[in-house]
Design a protein around this motif. Structure first.
Motif, short mmCIF file in Angstrom:
data_model
loop_
_atom_site.label_atom_id
_atom_site.label_comp_id
_atom_site.label_asym_id
_atom_site.label_seq_id
_atom_site.Cartn_x
_atom_site.Cartn_y
_atom_site.Cartn_z
N PHE A 171 7.34 1.98 9.18
CA PHE A 171 7.82 2.69 7.99
C PHE A 171 7.32 2.02 6.70
CE2 PHE A 171 10.27 4.76 11.17
CZ PHE A 171 10.49 6.03 10.67
N ASN A 172 7.00 0.74 6.77
CA ASN A 172 6.32 0.11 5.63
C ASN A 172 4.91 0.67 5.46
OD1 ASN A 172 8.34 -1.54 4.64
ND2 ASN A 172 7.79 -3.26 5.97
N LYS A 173 4.27 1.01 6.59
CA LYS A 173 2.95 1.63 6.51
C LYS A 173 3.03 3.00 5.86
CE LYS A 173 1.03 -0.76 10.57
NZ LYS A 173 0.51 -0.59 11.95
N ILE A 174 4.11 3.73 6.14
CA ILE A 174 4.30 5.05 5.51
C ILE A 174 4.49 4.88 4.01
CG2 ILE A 174 5.88 7.01 5.33
CD1 ILE A 174 6.26 6.81 8.36
N LEU A 175 5.33 3.90 3.64
CA LEU A 175 5.53 3.59 2.22
C LEU A 175 4.19 3.25 1.57
CD1 LEU A 175 7.16 2.85 -0.32
CD2 LEU A 175 7.56 0.60 0.71
N ASP A 176 3.42 2.38 2.20
CA ASP A 176 2.12 1.97 1.65
C ASP A 176 1.20 3.17 1.48
OD1 ASP A 176 2.94 -0.66 1.58
OD2 ASP A 176 1.99 -1.20 3.48
N CYS A 177 1.27 4.10 2.43
CA CYS A 177 0.43 5.30 2.38
C CYS A 177 0.78 6.14 1.16
CB CYS A 177 0.62 6.12 3.66
SG CYS A 177 -0.34 7.65 3.71
N PHE A 178 2.08 6.32 0.90
CA PHE A 178 2.51 7.08 -0.27
C PHE A 178 2.10 6.38 -1.56
CE2 PHE A 178 5.32 9.60 2.48
CZ PHE A 178 5.21 10.84 1.87
N ILE A 179 2.33 5.06 -1.61
CA ILE A 179 1.99 4.30 -2.81
C ILE A 179 0.49 4.38 -3.08
CG2 ILE A 179 1.96 2.00 -3.87
CD1 ILE A 179 4.76 3.17 -3.68
N ALA A 180 -0.32 4.27 -2.03
CA ALA A 180 -1.77 4.32 -2.18
C ALA A 180 -2.24 5.68 -2.70
CB ALA A 180 -2.45 4.03 -0.84
N ASN A 181 -1.43 6.72 -2.45
CA ASN A 181 -1.78 8.06 -2.91
C ASN A 181 -1.09 8.43 -4.21
OD1 ASN A 181 -3.60 9.56 -0.84
ND2 ASN A 181 -2.14 8.44 0.42
N GLY A 182 -0.58 7.42 -4.91
CA GLY A 182 -0.08 7.65 -6.25
C GLY A 182 1.42 7.76 -6.40
N ALA A 183 2.19 7.67 -5.31
CA ALA A 183 3.65 7.73 -5.42
C ALA A 183 4.15 6.45 -6.09
CB ALA A 183 4.29 7.90 -4.05
N ALA A 184 5.31 6.55 -6.74
CA ALA A 184 5.91 5.39 -7.39
C ALA A 184 7.04 4.84 -6.54
CB ALA A 184 6.45 5.79 -8.76
N MET A 185 7.09 3.51 -6.45
CA MET A 185 8.16 2.88 -5.69
C MET A 185 9.53 3.29 -6.23
SD MET A 185 8.89 0.88 -3.18
CE MET A 185 10.18 -0.19 -2.56
#
Length: 590
Positions: free
Chosen positions: A544-558
């Motif tokens: 699930f950290n990889k999913i978070l990283d995927c979103f962040i890499a695509n411009g999502a904000a933490m």
């Protein structure tokens, strides 16, 4: 009044103001609608529906009736042609008279793609007003010291320019860059431990490290611990379990880990503290003890003067409450206020209530609110949605115990905008309703006639994961997917678990989740085998950290990230399937 007192004249003033507008909520709502229409009269969108109707001397109630009869209910899709013209640089008054220079991006974690929403000075002012009002009510119950600090895990993401030259980014990013945020930092009783350079670093791992470091440097001054979402707090303290030794070394030596690569961040952090060997030793000793008890009560042990933990804890954040309570011990968990990228809705005026019972009192000056009555149908299997709708009602006409979808008319150019949130009216605060957040309406698991909401999924997973305690295992996170690649289609539930669980126990867990879905259509479909057995997939640590990283890499904000509880995103599904280490199928209905 002493310097340490939490109640100020400013607190009393804003509470008195709110109680007055709440008392007269129905009247305030008609005046709010009049003001929105007057400010934006003549814009292209309103002219399309209202024409050249003269409103200057119209009775507010008559204007309300006219507006709701002529202007249609819309979703974001209906407004996209206007918003896209703004994105592309059309500066004519399309939605509001005020020039739009800034656009907010929604998180994009609900339906897989972010949406643009106009952001104006009014947006930032409303945010500041919510924070002041909520803080005033919290101060009545949980006094804090003037001049203390807040351990705030907040994150700003990058802004960018659209094709038309407008600044775009998340609403939180715009707020952190605003004068209103700077005012809050200067004028509130407590201020954040971290300088702006840490908040705006653009790398959530580096920001989190610095938040933790400076939070410990100022540990005796911290009055409460907060973040936008409960997820961010759990992430931060989970990271602390791995980072504490390195952080202690930095405090001991007055240094900063080489993993912090931004020169601006390094300078801002190193300017904020100096070496403190005695503090580092105290923290080391406590961390060694905490490690032996799985970091239970880490927050009150390391931040002894903290009064509470504050964050959004409702809806999709509820699954993180168990872990957050593990970290917080007996410290109260207070659910933060109710808003969306599109606008603020309500504040928590009952901070002593646990998050599971939190209600949000609608602020009738923020927007003009309508509520679409929703009626769940139990056995009708032909409907496309699991709700039957009635005509929208104004704020003053909602009924306690009934469910509604929220509709907003905002100062920022959204007219009779369906937010997609389902709420239940828990009661009234004077004349304005108190809402329980139920779920996002469209976020459902469905294959054919079955309709399961995010809340249904959450409850089913909670029931099934109770078996994990038998193996002293812990649920870290979960998501789901309706797999229709092969017939019959079936639900896939992905779990990340801390600890070892044998196949027998996983089979029980899978069976329990399957039978815990209460939707009539699902039960009928499972019994008739038109929906196949539920599939439970256990994923490896860190998935699930990889999913978070995927979103962040695509411009999502933490600061705005919410784990999708149900996904059709093929990139995420590939990550989940690639990381799956065990699969079991349910025998329920077999």
């Amino acid at each position: 009044m002493s310097n340490s007192s939490c109640i100020t004249h400013k607190d009393d003033d804003i509470i008195s103001w709110f109680e007055e507008v709440a008392e007269n909520a129905a009247y305030v709502q008609t005046q709010t609608l009049r003001r929105i229409i007057e400010l934006n009269f003549g814009v292209e969108y309103l002219r399309k529906w209202l024409g050249d109707i003269k409103i200057q001397h119209m009775d507010p109630n008559a204007l309300e009736s006219l507006y709701t009869s002529l202007v249609p209910l819309v979703s974001h899709t209906d407004l996209e042609p206007f918003i896209q013209r703004i994105v592309d640089g059309d500066s004519s008054p399309l939605l509001i008279q005020e020039p739009i220079t800034t656009l907010s991006l929604s998180s994009g974690t609900t339906d897989g793609r972010p949406k643009y929403v106009p952001f104006t000075k009014h947006s930032a002012q409303a945010t500041l007003e919510v924070f002041r009002l909520a803080a005033a009510y919290r101060s009545r119950v949980f006094p804090i010291r003037t001049g203390g600090r807040i351990l705030e895990f907040i994150y700003s993401s990058k802004q960018f320019k659209t094709k038309g030259g407008l600044t775009a980014g998340t609403a939180t990013t715009h707020y952190y860059a605003s004068e209103e945020f700077k005012i809050k930092q200067k004028t509130t009783k407590s201020f954040t431990c971290s300088p702006y350079e840490v908040i705006s670093a653009g790398d959530y791992n580096q920001s989190t490290y610095c938040h933790l470091l400076l939070g410990l440097v100022f540990s005796d001054q911290v009055e409460f611990v907060t973040s936008t979402f409960a997820f961010s707090l759990v992430q931060a303290f989970t990271a602390f379990e791995e980072l504490w030794e390195e952080i202690c070394k930095d405090i001991k030596e007055g240094s900063l880990s080489p993993k912090i690569t931004s020169s601006k961040v390094r300078k801002a952090v190193l300017d904020s503290f100096s070496l403190n060997p005695s503090l580092a030793l105290r923290i080391e000793e406590k961390c060694k003890e905490l490690k032996g008890v799985e970091w239970m009560c880490v927050i009150p042990r390391l931040w002894p003067n903290a009064k509470y933990v504050y964050s959004i804890m409702t809806g999709s954040m509820q699954p993180y409450l168990k872990k957050l309570r593990h970290y917080a011990g007996d410290l109260p968990l207070i659910s933060a206020d109710y808003g969306a990228t599109e606008g603020w809705i309500g504040v928590n005026v009952d901070p002593s209530s646990p998050p599971e019972k939190a209600t949000f009192t609608v602020v009738p000056t923020f927007s003009y609110f309508e509520f679409i009555p929703l009626y769940r149908h139990k056995e009708d299997t032909e409907m496309e949605d699991d709700f039957i709708e009635a005509e929208p009602v104004p704020l003053s006409q909602v009924k306690v115990g009934k469910e509604y979808e929220v509709v907003l008319t905002t100062f920022t150019g959204l007219y009779r905008y369906r937010l997609g949130d389902v709420v239940e009216v828990a009661g009234f605060f004077r004349g304005t309703p108190k809402l329980n957040f139920i779920c996002r309406r469209k976020l459902i698991l469905t294959i054919n006639i079955d309709k399961n909401t995010e809340k249904d999924l959450q409850l089913a997973v909670e029931h099934g994961s109770q078996f994990l305690s038998q193996a002293k295992a812990e649920l870290i996170d979960f998501t789901s997917h309706a797999n229709v690649t092969n017939q019959p289609g079936h639900y896939v539930i992905y779990l990340e678990i801390k600890g070892d669980v044998d196949e027998t126990l996983l089979a029980k867990c899978c069976h329990k989740i399957d039978e815990s879905f209460v939707d009539y259509g699902y039960k009928v479909s499972r019994k008739s085998h038109s929906i196949g057995p539920l599939e439970l997939c256990i994923v490896e640590k860190g998935t699930f950290n990889k999913i978070l990283d995927c979103f962040i890499a695509n411009g999502a904000a933490m600061s705005q990230f919410k784990m999708p509880r149900c996904t059709t995103n093929q990139v995420l599904i590939r990550i989940l399937d690639r990381c799956t280490v065990k699969r079991v199928r349910s025998t329920a209905y077999g």
